[in-house]
Scaffold this active site. Sequence first.
Site, PDB file in Angstrom:
ATOM      1  N   SER A 144       0.878  -1.176   0.000  1.00 29.89           N
ATOM      2  CA  SER A 144       0.000   0.000   0.000  1.00 29.89           C
ATOM      3  C   SER A 144       0.909   1.217   0.000  1.00 29.89           C
ATOM      4  CB  SER A 144      -0.834  -0.015   1.286  1.00 29.89           C
ATOM      5  OG  SER A 144      -1.449   1.231   1.518  1.00 29.89           O
ATOM      6  N   TYR A 157      -1.975   0.228  10.708  1.00 31.17           N
ATOM      7  CA  TYR A 157      -2.001  -0.271   9.324  1.00 31.17           C
ATOM      8  C   TYR A 157      -0.696   0.068   8.616  1.00 31.17           C
ATOM      9  CZ  TYR A 157      -3.774  -0.791   4.511  1.00 31.17           C
ATOM     10  OH  TYR A 157      -3.960  -1.155   3.207  1.00 31.17           O
TER      11      TYR A 157
END
Length: 259
Positions: A144, A157
Site C-alpha cells: 500500500s 495499518y
Amino acid sequence: MTAPAAPAAASRIAVVTGASSGIGAATARQLAAAGYRVVLTARRKDRIEELAEELNAAGHQATAYTLDVTDRAAVDEFATAFRTIGVLVNNAGGALGADPVATGDPADWRQMYETNVIGTLNVTQALLPALTASGDGTVVVLSSTAGHGTYEGGAGYVAAKHGAHVLAETLRLEIVGTPVRVIEIAPGMVKTDEFALTRFGGDADKAAQVYEGVANPLTADDVADTITWAVTRPSHVNIDLMLIRPRAQASNTKVHRDL
Ligand code: 8X3
C-alpha cells in the site's frame, strides 16, 4: 537481440489470496482473462465458489479453495496440492481502525500484522518451492502507499504495510539468481466495497467519508490491471515496485475533495 518473451500464460497457475472481493476478485478475473488457471483463496467459501463458477462458465479455468492465510497448517496443506505455480498474488490483508497511537487497540494492530505480514509470509514460504520449480515464478505483494509513508490515525495499518514492503524487498534480495521475481504493488486510495467498511467496523457513514468529494478514487479493476500488466511482462523484467494513486491524491495526506 530480441528479449525472451514471458512463457504463455495458458496452463500456468496463478494463486490469488483474498479473492472473495475487491482487488483480489478483480485480479482473479483479469488473470483468468489473460489465460492463467486461477486458484481463488479466501475465508469466505461461498464468494470464491461463486466467482470460480462465473469464470468457468465464461470459458476460463478457476478453482476455489477456502483458506485463512494466518493458519499456517492450513496453508501448508494447501501447498501440497501444487508441484509448480507460475504466479502468487498475496492480496489478503486490510485495515482495522484509524485511531491515534495514544488510543489504538493493540488487538487491531496484532491482527493487521497477522493478516498483512504473517499471512503473506505463510503463503509465500509455502509456495516458494512450487514457484521456483516452475522455472519462472512471480510473487506479487500487495502492500500500500501506507507501506511507504505514514499518516495520522494510520499507524497500526502503516506499520503492518511497512512490514509487507520489507518482506517483498528482502525476499527479492535473498532469492536473486533463482527463477522467481518479486513485485510489490502499492495502491493509494482505492474505493472497494469492503476496505473502508471493514476498517471502520461496518460504519457505512465513516467509510463513505474516506471517499467524500474525491472525483475518481482508484477502482479494484485499476489495481488488478496494474498487477496483470506487471506479471505479464517478459520473465527478465522485474517491476520491483509500483505506487499507484488516483489523480486527486498527491500524497497519503494530500487529497483533493470537491466539497
Ligand atoms: C490503502 C491506502 O490511504 O487507506 O491501502 O492507507 S490508505
